[in-house]
Design an enzyme around this catalytic site. Structure first.
Site, PDB file in Angstrom:
ATOM      1  CD  GLU A  96     -44.457   3.840  11.908  1.00  0.00           C
ATOM      2  OE1 GLU A  96     -44.161   4.546  10.950  1.00  0.00           O
ATOM      3  OE2 GLU A  96     -44.343   2.605  11.900  1.00  0.00           O
ATOM      4  CB  CYS A 116     -38.493  -4.200  19.143  1.00  0.00           C
ATOM      5  SG  CYS A 116     -38.635  -5.831  19.921  1.00  0.00           S
ATOM      6  CB  CYS A 120     -38.033 -10.818  14.644  1.00  0.00           C
ATOM      7  SG  CYS A 120     -38.506 -11.291  16.313  1.00  0.00           S
ATOM      8  CB  CYS A 337     -51.511  -3.980  13.040  1.00  0.00           C
ATOM      9  SG  CYS A 337     -51.133  -4.336  14.630  1.00  0.00           S
TER      10      CYS A 337
END
Ligand code: SAH
Ligand code: SF4
Length: 352
Positions: A96, A116, A120, A337
């Site tokens: 994206e 990723c 996190c 973002c």
């Protein structure tokens, strides 16, 4: 011919050199400039589409470079002309990008990896796991596509989309270099920002290599034990080593401020202990703190209310450094973002 490099992963100098090498063509520079501008600046998808391009000349370029593009899957537009794009890669992975409009300037938030690996706790991309690193052209093409689709001249790039840019250093550096190329996207090197969660050795390499693009750092929490829980990368690179790297970056930039990003999570990162930890650990830094209220990702972590976020930032301001708040979640239904991937999770992308 599958071995041709994609022109969107090459600098103008590289493109020109390859055309010249083909036979010392006198017009090498002219052809190079036409095709480079046509594909990277004007957003044409093939050499043949570039207005006034003779067939034989398009064939020369075709023999040297591929022009493969990302496939757009969806575009969600907001009232202020910001937009979120989903692209499908050739291997089926989805990434994206976001176009953001701010005071007449256009920023594209790009992805550097599909997924990723750093997991996190507060991040939707982290829940996808790593699918793969993006190639340089796949990063650049996000900007080329978005600029053409929205009909805007992009002035700013932030590597805050999916992925950890410093786990894909070479492609990210190449993409940033290409983005600044004339006569391509021509983005100023000062207006390219790369956000990292703290890949310490890569931060040092970035400094040593004298890379000109700006790094910003995701603090997560200033309480080391909390940061460890929220950002498992700290198991590999400890809290002190992270802050040392940030400090070194600050000195390297001649003492200019460094930007730290901080996700505000209700009942977790917004307490007096968090304020005190910042007072202790961030003493001596010349910094700007960018507070991003959590955009919920479907686990137990909760977003603060507007009032809670305000009260927290008022306390933070007492610490003496500038504090900015990015209400990315409130501005628009798709959020800004930095928290991409949620829609992919909801769409049921199978975790690897
Ligand atoms: N991997 C890089 C860049 C992508 S994330 C990094 O972690 O820095 C960009 C920013 O968005 C980071 O500061 C991250 O902490 C923040 N972020 C991620 N998920 C978020 C969420 N759900 N809500 C608010 N901010 C988030
Ligand atoms: Fe990866 Fe950044 Fe998300 Fe952490 S916040 S999982 S490093 S994209």
């Amino acid at each position: 011919m599958t071995d041709r490099p994609n022109i969107k992963g090459l600098t103008f100098a590289e493109v020109e050199a390859r055309i010249r090498a083909l036979g010392g063509e006198k017009a090498g520079a002219t052809l190079g400039a036409r095709v480079y501008k046509g594909i990277l600046q004007d957003g044409f998808r093939t050499f043949g589409e570039i207005p006034g391009m003779a067939k034989e000349r398009a064939a020369i370029a075709d023999a040297l470079f591929s022009t493969t593009s990302l496939e757009v899957l969806s575009v969600r537009r907001s009232w202020d002309r910001s937009a979120k794009y989903a692209f499908k890669l050739a291997d089926g992975n989805v990434i994206e990008s976001v176009l953001l409009h701010h005071h007449g300037l256009w920023t594209v938030c790009v992805s550097s990896q599909a997924g990723c690996p750093l997991a996190c706790r507060f991040c939707a991309t982290g829940m996808l796991g790593l699918k793969r690193n993006l190639e340089a052209w796949e990063i650049v093409d996000q900007v080329v596509f978005v600029a053409r689709d929205a009909g805007v001249r992009v002035s700013d790039i932030v590597f805050m989309g999916m992925g950890e840019p410093l786990l894909n250093e070479e492609a990210v550096a190449r993409a940033a270099e290409v983005m600044t190329s004339t006569p391509g996207l021509q983005i100023s090197k000062k207006r390219i920002v790369v956000s990292t969660s703290g890949v310490v050795p890569a931060i040092h390499r970035w400094i040593d290599a004298g890379r000109p693009w700006k790094l910003v750092f995701s603090l997560g929490s200033a309480v080391p034990e909390k940061r460890l829980k929220l950002m498992p990368i700290q198991e590999r690179f400890g809290f002190d080593a992270f802050l040392d790297a940030v400090k070194r970056y600050e000195s390297h930039r001649g003492g200019k401020h460094v930007t730290l990003e901080y996700v505000a999570i209700r009942n977790l990162t917004m307490g007096d202990d968090d304020i005190e930890a910042m007072r202790t650990h961030l003493r001596g830094f010349n910094l700007i703190l960018n507070v991003i209220p959590l955009n919920p990702v479907g686990n137990e972590l909760e977003a603060p209310s507007m009032e809670e976020a305000r009260a927290f930032t008022a306390k933070l301001r007492g610490l003496g450094f500038p504090v900015k708040v990015r209400y990315s979640g409130g501005k628009d239904q798709f959020a800004g973002c930095g928290q991409l991937g949620r829609s992919l999770l909801e769409a049921g992308t199978p975790p690897k």
